[in-house]
Design an enzyme around this catalytic site. Structure first.
Site, PDB file in Angstrom:
ATOM      1  CE  LYS A 763       8.011   5.174  -6.551  1.00  0.00           C
ATOM      2  NZ  LYS A 763       7.773   5.462  -5.579  1.00  0.00           N
ATOM      3  NE  ARG A 796       3.055  -0.138  -5.336  1.00  0.00           N
ATOM      4  CZ  ARG A 796       2.426   1.234  -5.845  1.00  0.00           C
ATOM      5  NH1 ARG A 796       3.494   1.585  -6.473  1.00  0.00           N
ATOM      6  NH2 ARG A 796       1.345   1.295  -6.183  1.00  0.00           N
TER       7      ARG A 796
END
Length: 819
Positions: A763, A796
């Site tokens: 991210k 995740r």
């Protein structure tokens, strides 16, 4: 000025009694430059239902894309609840700035005998904040009456009177008609909306002129029909001259159909509202403490009914449930009509008379006599006709006692005031947050976060580098905790918000584990709800707790969730596995690499991603899940839509990963029906809008605060907390710095009593350390190791083998004998 100083100043204004007129509010707003003059406002008055209606209006208008301010009263736990913008409480920083701005004016006004009251100042705070935030519409719940209420400084574009009963007769009038005329003065540019009929409606028309009527009769403008209860939802049908909808309201009771009808009329007066906006807004308008079902065996209901009309409505709603014995926990204010309230409630088997922790509370012995009938010397009722009445002054102890005394088919009802409901509700929403304190700086930050005074922070910062818990309790509980922990050699720092008996205070408990154990032993059996608090502290500290493992992958070790994006536009691997065959091959390779969970998604949540039609999303994920269901691995579906989740669960999925945090009101019911775990993520909006800027006082505590109610929604649907996985939502409405703070403090999310997922893979947070897209693998693996070490239960990720190695290394370092 510090927040605790600002809050104390605001609470100190409670010394001034309510009064008729808007002069003081106008003068205070004039000092601020009349911020309300530029606002578009909706004003909602009424004896009952005005708060629920205001919440519905706010949610519906937000569904249309508008920025909406909401002002309501009273608050349940935190004074900042009264002022919200787009659902978020006003920040501590903003409240402090407001008080710092008006403090000198208020002191000068007080010296002249013209000080604004607590409610008037809160009204000004709300209008000031709404103007600063440039909201499109401000929704204002009236305090008392209408004509002379502080909120009536505005000229509303639309307004409503939800219902009228006898209340505040010393200020509003001796008859319902007189009270209705007072409330009708909120009428604005558009015709006033009301549910009233008969002479009360005539009285409203005398003042407001043209009105829009809502009800179930043939001659009303808006038809509102209650179709009955469906589980924990109210099914309603609404129709107007050229529209009609059906909706399932999260607020229970036939009266909510009328509130929904008022909502529909108001929203259509001020905005271009599609039927879908109206339905979704109504179905997402949760309002705590208003016939809120907290448990099912026994049935536990919290209802803030505080006048005879409200009690009658609560009784009508409760009649829709089947139960054996009624255990009533009743705490009311001293200025209420207790006898008529008791008469309106259903006949209880047992009554627990209690006293909320406020100076306005009626003595529990007085309330007990109301139920026993001994307040009437002419009473001839036999003692056997009276309920079994017990005086338990603490609301928390009363609710615990009532639940313990109840059978699985009984009902426990808490009613009489929102103050009693607020204290009872803490049983379900109170969080005990473990604090990671390894340095003086971290100790100082923890104490600051509880609004401890500057002097207190200075004295105690060196004592916090050990076992530390932050907990929210009543002032009398705080005093007891401080006294007992001090006697054990520990410390207890109490929030500096001390004025006028705030309902709850943050306290920070500091000491060794042995000191905490001895404290818990001392709390056991003590009054004021301290025994119940002892059990909460045991759970938070892991003392003498027996756990029944559910045998999920995250029970024994940090689980690795592998991402399977069946999408053309996901931010990291979009298009690589867009076909069913490619996605299945990718997933099978992850299984060989020792993944614990496969997370299959068919819609991208990257910034700017276009929504995918439901049918297309189902077509993407279901064929993949069907092929993966037989593998020796858990399969999760990544979706924010209940219909997609149902299709995936039917195809063999084991878990639902909802990035919208139960944004679809049906999602929690679907997951409860299949009895599977769900990931509830903190999300400001989905997909992410990169232009949205959110201000947090403390990103971790504010995120926990927001997740608390979402977790409670899932729990009330029937899920256990170990099935509700919380995700702080990395990248969703947070800056890179805030994302790293969430990583460093991830263990604090265990305050919710749920497993914790951390989703950070590749991210943009890593831009903060100069790692751009395509260069984030190493940073992702490093963050995985930190998350595992700091307490995450699930990570995740895209790259399974590298991240499996990271969590297994962390596990070996923690327990060298593990495999």
């Amino acid at each position: 000025m510090e927040y605790y100083e600002a809050a104390n100043f605001l609470f100190d204004l409670q010394r001034y009694p309510p009064r008729r007129g808007t002069d003081a509010t106008r003068a205070l707003l004039g000092e601020l430059g009349d911020p309300h003059d530029e606002l578009t406002c909706i004003q909602i008055a009424g004896s009952n239902g005005k708060g629920s209606t205001a919440r519905m209006v706010e949610q519906v208008l937000r569904e249309t894309g508008l920025d909406v301010g909401l002002f309501t009263s009273p608050h349940l736990s935190d004074v900042r609840e009264r002022v919200r913008v787009n659902g978020r409480k006003i920040t501590k920083r903003s409240l402090t700035e407001f008080i710092d701005t008006v403090r000198e004016y208020v002191l000068d006004a007080a010296s002249r005998g013209e000080a604004p009251t607590f409610f008037e100042t809160n009204t000004a705070l709300a209008l000031w904040e709404f103007a600063r935030q440039e909201v499109d519409i401000a929704v204002l719940e009236v305090g008392i009456g209408g004509r002379y209420d502080a909120t009536s400084v505005v000229d509303p574009v639309a307004s409503a009177v939800t219902s009228v009963t006898l209340e505040h007769t010393e200020m509003l009038g001796e008859t319902v008609e007189e009270i209705a005329r007072d409330k009708a003065h909120v009428a604005g540019e558009q015709p006033l909306v009301t549910t009233e009929t008969g002479s009360t409606l005539d009285a409203i028309r005398e003042v407001a002129g043209e009105v829009v009527t809502v009800g179930n009769a043939e001659d009303v403008d808006i038809r509102a029909h209650y179709d009955g209860r469906d589980g924990l939802s109210s099914t309603v049908s609404l129709s107007g001259p050229d529209w009609s909808i059906e909706a399932s309201l999260p607020q229970l009771g036939a009266h909510q159909s009328l509130n929904a009808g008022v909502t529909a009329a108001l929203c259509r007066q001020v905005a271009d509202v599609e039927n879908s906006d109206l339905v979704r807004g109504l179905e997402n308008a949760h309002w705590p403490g208003r016939f809120e079902v907290m448990g099912r065996e026994p049935l536990v209901v919290l209802d803030g009914a505080h006048n005879p009309g409200g009690c009658a409505t609560a009784a009508t709603t409760l009649a829709e449930f089947d139960y054996d014995n009624l255990h009533l926990v009743f705490g009311a204010m001293s200025d209420k009509d207790h006898e008529r309230m008791v008469d309106a409630l259903p006949e209880p088997t047992n009554v627990y008379a209690c006293e909320p922790a406020t100076d306005r509370a009626e003595d529990a012995d007085v309330l007990a006599r109301t139920f026993e009938g001994t307040n009437d010397p002419e009473s001839t009722a036999a003692a056997s006709d009276s309920p079994d009445v017990t005086v338990i002054r603490s609301v928390e102890t009363a609710i615990e006692t009532a639940i313990e005394a109840s059978g699985p088919d009984d009902c426990v009802l808490v009613a009489g005031s929102l103050y009693a409901v607020s204290e009872a509700r803490e049983r379900w929403v109170r969080t005990e947050t473990p604090k990671r304190v390894t340095s003086i700086a971290e100790a100082r930050a923890t104490l600051d976060g509880a609004d401890v005074t500057s002097a207190g922070v200075w004295r105690m910062r060196g004592k916090g580098v050990h076992c530390v818990l932050k907990v929210r309790v009543q002032p009398r509980q705080a005093r007891y905790l401080k006294e007992e922990l001090l006697s054990l050699g520990g410390e207890c720092a109490i929030s500096g918000i001390q004025s006028q008996q705030p309902r709850y205070l943050d306290v920070v408990l500091m000491g060794t584990l042995a000191q905490h154990k001895r404290l818990i032993e001392k709390l056991d059996g003590q009054p004021y709800g301290l025994a119940a608090l002892a059990q909460d502290l045991k759970r938070a500290l892991g003392i003498q707790i027996d756990t029944d493992a559910n045998h999920y992958p995250w029970d024994d070790r940090v689980a690795v969730m592998g991402i399977v994006n069946v999408t053309p536009d996901s931010f990291h691997d979009g298009g690589e596995y867009n076909s069913t065959e490619a996605a299945i091959a990718h997933a099978e390779a992850m299984v060989e690499q020792d993944v614990d969970i496969l997370d299959v998604g068919g819609e991208s949540t990257r910034p700017g991603a276009a929504p995918v039609p439901v049918a297309e999303e189902i077509d993407r994920v279901v064929p993949v899940i069907e092929q993966l269901a037989d593998l020796d691995v858990y399969v999760s579906v990544d979706t924010r839509r209940a219909s997609v989740a149902r299709a995936a669960l039917d195809a063999g999925a084991d878990i639902v990963n909802d990035v919208s945090g139960l944004g679809d009101p049906e999602m929690r019911h679907v997951v409860a029906e299949y009895d599977v775990p769900i990931v509830v993520m903190h999300s400001i909006e989905t997909p992410v809008d990169p232009n949205t800027s959110i201000e947090y006082d403390d990103v971790v505590e504010d995120t926990i605060d927001a997740l608390t109610e979402r977790v409670l929604l899932a729990e009330k649907a029937g899920l256990e907390r170990e099935q509700i996985i919380v995700d702080p939502g990395i990248g969703f409405g947070k800056s890179p710095q805030e994302n790293f703070e969430l990583l460093g403090r991830i263990d604090e999310f265990h305050a919710l009593g749920c497993p914790v997922l951390f989703g950070h893979s590749h991210k943009s947070m890593f831009d903060h350390i100069d790692r751009s897209a395509g260069e984030r693998l190493h940073a992702t693996v490093a963050a995985t190791a930190i998350a595992a070490e700091r307490g995450a239960d699930i990570v995740r990720v895209h790259d399974v083998p590298e991240n499996v190695a990271a969590v297994r290394t962390q596990q070996a370092a923690t327990n060298p004998d593990s495999r």
